[in-house]
Every structure is written in structure tokens, then in C-alpha cells.
Design an enzyme around this catalytic site. Structure first.
Site, PDB file in Angstrom:
ATOM      1  CB  SER A  95      -0.863  -0.003   1.255  1.00  0.00           C
ATOM      2  OG  SER A  95      -0.013   0.126   2.386  1.00  0.00           O
ATOM      3  CE  LYS A  96       0.229   8.233  -1.439  1.00  0.00           C
ATOM      4  NZ  LYS A  96      -0.128   9.152  -2.386  1.00  0.00           N
TER       5      LYS A  96
END
Ligand code: GLU
Length: 493
Positions: free
Chosen positions: A260-261
Site C-alpha cells: 500500500s501507499k
């Protein structure tokens, strides 16, 4: 039938590295089969629209070397290529489904839907949804009279169009990566196809567009696998043949879980393509690396440029399991591509970077030698500037760790060497001579090589490591070297 694939991002932000890999696999597949690579912008969710995102996507694909055959800025015959510009079409298709009894109008207010959920929760249903059972007690064109429905429509009442998902059916399809995938419709809700703002949802727009744009293969991330049964029901309801599906494995973070970011940031992995552009990574390296993130050609070869990848790529060699993002491996590729690039090609690029950082790179010949001296040492092009900054200006600071290696006898040794080379003319100030002067000095003082080499390096470059010292001294020239040594002796002693 010729292959047509699409990359269909939503313009909701900068192009994520996972999106770039999806685009790449589509692109490689298209080129492998002599097919067409389409870019379609899926911008029906206005609330998530981000200005500039489309431009970022196009720029990223171009930088990575993927030529878009048809897209918003170079339309082919099946445009428009932005869903917001295809808005009118979708309602017509939704009506077609209503007529064939595969979809219906639903007039329930959000409050009424909440009420239904609350009621069912109380009676023991943990995840109530608008489905084949609950639809029977709601306000829709299946429960209301024909007149009532027409009155509401004429009145301009808010409505959505929902897919009439069959009660108990098994949806089966073959995914080129996952094999036979089968879903029970009992777990599906009556998916909204048209929203009350007149916009289609992703599901309807995606299916209508894939069909009307003649897409033969849908290659996309695993996160869309759960939407596939809905899409299959839609294809069936329309009476259309579905494209062949291929759902790509997730990209995983080194510490586990989806990349994920937030995870990427905490692990120092750039997550958006634009970060790789501004971070001066080699596009060929990123492409080679991404190609192997979930695919391999089946032998132990690792280096392939885009052209070769196009020849080698097949979907049957894409893995099912998640692929771990190994940043070190990316840097290994980057280093490889830097080494493969000639000094002549690197030099003008380094010049731009160095000048951006305010350095004077002197002459082209000078900079070319700098690049030559550092070529085997850098793994990213901007390191030519950071590692080689001492070629452009005298060190302002001396590296702390290096200074610890400046010992009591360092100044005397450096001075002794300086006296010897002071007698040389600028022309005689050559690497081999400078080295032999150093050898003479250490012999006379009965010390090891490093005893003089290290302080000399620190004095001239400010660092404890770097390219060949004697070649570097020769390039800097006698006057500059002598000046730097004088300064260092004052500052370090
Ligand atoms: N618009 C979706 C996305 O943002 C596309 C999914 C698909 O390829 O069907 O990824």
C-alpha cells in the site's frame, strides 16, 4: 481475431507502481500478439476525480516507453476514450437490461435502505444487502405497479438501476492466470448499474466499454477478481461474449501484505511512477524489474529490454501468488542499465542534473572524464553529481566519518607529498607520476599506503571513498589540488 487490450485507470491520483505494471503486462501482451494497446480513462466517479491525474498517467506511460495505440489524446475508431464523455450511452444499455428483465429501477431513499438493513440485522442477518430476497420488499419496478413506476419516472424522482442478480446460480469462467474461477451468486448484491446522478457505476461502464471497444482480453489486478462475476452476469444479460480474463497477482511489500501507499512509504519504496521519474531512475530498469514482478520467461535470464520482453511475454508464465517488491533488485537493474549506457549518452544527462543543482561542469571533455571515472561506481544517474560534486567545487565540509581517519601524522605526510609534486609542471601532473610520488613518500616515512592515501583523499574530495584518486587529482589539475590541500591543512590540523 486480433488482440485488443486496454489499460483502464481511474484518474484519482498519481499513477501507482502497481498500475504501471498492469499497463506493462497489457502492453507486452498486445505487442507480443501484434495487437492494440488502448488507454481508457475511467472517470465516472466524479467525487474521486483528481485534476491532472490523466496527464500524469499519459506522461508516465510515455516515460516508461509504452506507446498508446488508441487513447484520449490519440483516438481510434471506438472513442471517446474517457467514460465521462460516453455518459449518454450507458443509460441506453441500462434500459436494454431493464427491458430484458435483467435489471430494474429502484426508488428507495438512502434512509429506506438503512431501515431495511437495521431491520434485517436485528433479525439475525449480519450483512444484509439489497439482493434477490430483500428486493421483494423494497420500492422498485419489480414491486411497484407499472403505472406507479412511470409516474415516478415522469415526475423526475431519484432512482438507480440495479442488476437483477439471479438467486442461486454458479458463475464460472476461465481466468488465464487462475484457471477456472467459480462464484455463487447467493453472495452477490443487486449491483447498482446507474447512479441517481445519471452516471454509470464502474461495473456497467467497464462491461459496456470493453464490449463496444472490442476488447479481447481483460488484464488487470487481482483486486478486481471479485467484480468479475458481476461482469460475467452482465455479459450474459446483454447476450455478449465476455473477453478473456486474466487477473494479475498482487504486489507485496517486503514486510508482508499488499504494497500500500503507507507501507511503501514506511519502507522507503517510491510508490508513484512520478517519483521514479523525478528520482532519476532508468525507465528501462524499472520496466525490466516490473516485468519480473509476477512473471518470468521460464529460464534464469534476467536482463531484457522492452523489445525482448515483448517477444518473450506470455500470460501463462504469470504467477498466481503475490510478488514481493525487492528494492535492492530494482537498484541492481538500475545499476546494470547505467553501466550499459555509454559515457557519451550519460554525459549530457549528467550535465543537466549537475547544472540543476547549481554546479559548473566546466567543459564537455572534463565532464566526460568525470562520468568515466564514476561509471562503475554509481547505481543511479544522480549519483554522478552527488559522488562527483568535488569535481565541480572544492569540498565545503569534510565527511565526519572520514575525518576520524585524519591522524596525528597525516598533515606531515600530506605536506611531504605536496613538496614533491610541487616541483611538477601542470603538464607533468599526471596520475602515474602522482602515484609514484606517493609511493616514494610512504617509503621514506616507512608507513603503509593508506596512511597517506586517505588523508590526501579527504583533503581533496572531502570524502573517505570515491573514484580512482590519482586520476581524480590529474583531472582537477595541479593548481586546484594544491589549493585544496592548503585549505585542508589549515582546517583539519
Ligand atoms: N478503473 C479500474 C481501475 O482503476 C479498472 C479496473 C479494470 O481494469 O477493469 O483500476
Amino acid at each position: 481475431m486480433s488482440v485488443r487490450v486496454r489499460f483502464a485507470p481511474s484518474p484519482t491520483g498519481f499513477l501507482h507502481i502497481g498500475g504501471l505494471r498492469t499497463a506493462l503486462y497489457n502492453y507486452l501482451f498486445a505487442r507480443h500478439h501484434g495487437g492494440t494497446f488502448v488507454l481508457r480513462i475511467e472517470d465516472t466517479d466524479q467525487s474521486r476525480y483528481v485534476e491532472g491525474a490523466e496527464a500524469d498517467i499519459i506522461r508516465s506511460l510515455e516515460w516508461a516507453g509504452m506507446t498508446i495505440d488508441e487513447g484520449p489524446t490519440n483516438p481510434g475508431g471506438v472513442g471517446p476514450y474517457r467514460q465521462s464523455e460516453r455518459k449518454e450511452m450507458y443509460l441506453e444499455y441500462a434500459k436494454q437490461l431493464i427491458e430484458s428483465d435483467n435489471a430494474y429501477y429502484a426508488f428507495d431513499t438512502p434512509e429506506e435502505i438503512d431501515e431495511m438493513r437495521e431491520r434485517l440485522k436485528k433479525s439475525g442477518n449480519p450483512s444484509p444487502s439489497y439482493d434477490s430476497i430483500t428486493r421483494q420488499s423494497m420500492k422498485n419496478s419489480l414491486t411497484l405497479s407499472k403505472d406507479e413506476v412511470e409516474k415516478r419516472l415522469a415526475n423526475g424522482d431519484d432512482y438507480v438501476v440495479r442488476l437483477k442478480v439471479p438467486r442461486r446460480e454458479t458463475v464460472k469462467f476461465e481466468d488465464l492466470i487462475r484457471g477456472i474461477v467459480s462464484f455463487d451468486t447467493a453472495g452477490l448484491d443487486d449491483q447498482v448499474l446507474m447512479k441517481s446522478d445519471g452516471m454509470p457505476t464502474y461495473h456497467l461502464a467497464n462491461v459496456v466499454d470493453d464490449h463496444t471497444m472490442g476488447i479481447t482480453h481483460v488484464i488487470r489486478g487481482e483486486e478486481w477478481l471479485s467484480s468479475a462475476p458481476k461482469h460475467m452476469l452482465l455479459y450474459k444479460a446483454f447476450g455478449w461474449e465476455a473477453p478473456t480474463m486474466a487477473h494479475l497477482p498482487l504486489i507485496m511489500s517486503p514486510s508482508g501484505g499488499k504494497l500500500s501507499k503507507r507501507k511503501a512509504e514506511s519502507e522507503g519504496i517510491p510508490v508513484n511512477t512520478k517519483d521514479y521519474i523525478s528520482g532519476n531512475y532508468e525507465p528501462e530498469a524499472l520496466i525490466n524489474f516490473l516485468a519480473y514482478l509476477g512473471w518470468s520467461p521460464g529460464d534464469d535470464s534476467e536482463i531484457h529490454d522492452m523489445k525482448e520482453l515483448c517477444k518473450l511475454f506470455t500470460l501463462d508464465r504469470v504467477s498466481k501468488g503475490g510478488a514481493v517488491f525487492n528494492y535492492k533488485k530494482l537498484m541492481w537493474y538500475n545499476e546494470h542499465y547505467i553501466r550499459e549506457t555509454s559515457v557519451e549518452e550519460l554525459q549530457p544527462r549528467v550535465k543537466v542534473l549537475a547544472e540543476e543543482m547549481g554546479f559548473d561542469t566546466k567543459s564537455d571533455a572534463y565532464l566526460k572524464t568525470v562520468v568515466k571515472l564514476l561509471h562503475e561506481r554509481v547505481s543511479k544517474i544522480d549519483e554522478f553529481v552527488s559522488m562527483g560534486s568535488f569535481f565541480f567545487e572544492a569540498p565545503k565540509e569534510y565527511d565526519e566519518k572520514a575525518v576520524k581517519k585524519w591522524k596525528d601524522d597525516s598533515a606531515d605526510l600530506v605536506k611531504a607529498w605536496t613538496e614533491k609534486v610541487d616541483a611538477l609542471s601542470e603538464e607533468e601532473f599526471k596520475a602515474a607520476t602522482l602515484k609514484s610520488k606517493l609511493e616514494e613518500t610512504i617509503e621514506e616515512h616507512e608507513v603503509g599506503f593508506g596512511k597517506l592515501m586517505m588523508p590526501l583523499r579527504i583533503a581533496v574530495t572531502g570524502q573517505g571513498f570515491g573514484p580512482d584518486l590519482f586520476e581524480s587529482l590529474e583531472l582537477l589539475g595541479k593548481e586546484e589540488v594544491m589549493e585544496r590541500i592548503e585549505t585542508a591543512l589549515k582546517r583539519l590540523d
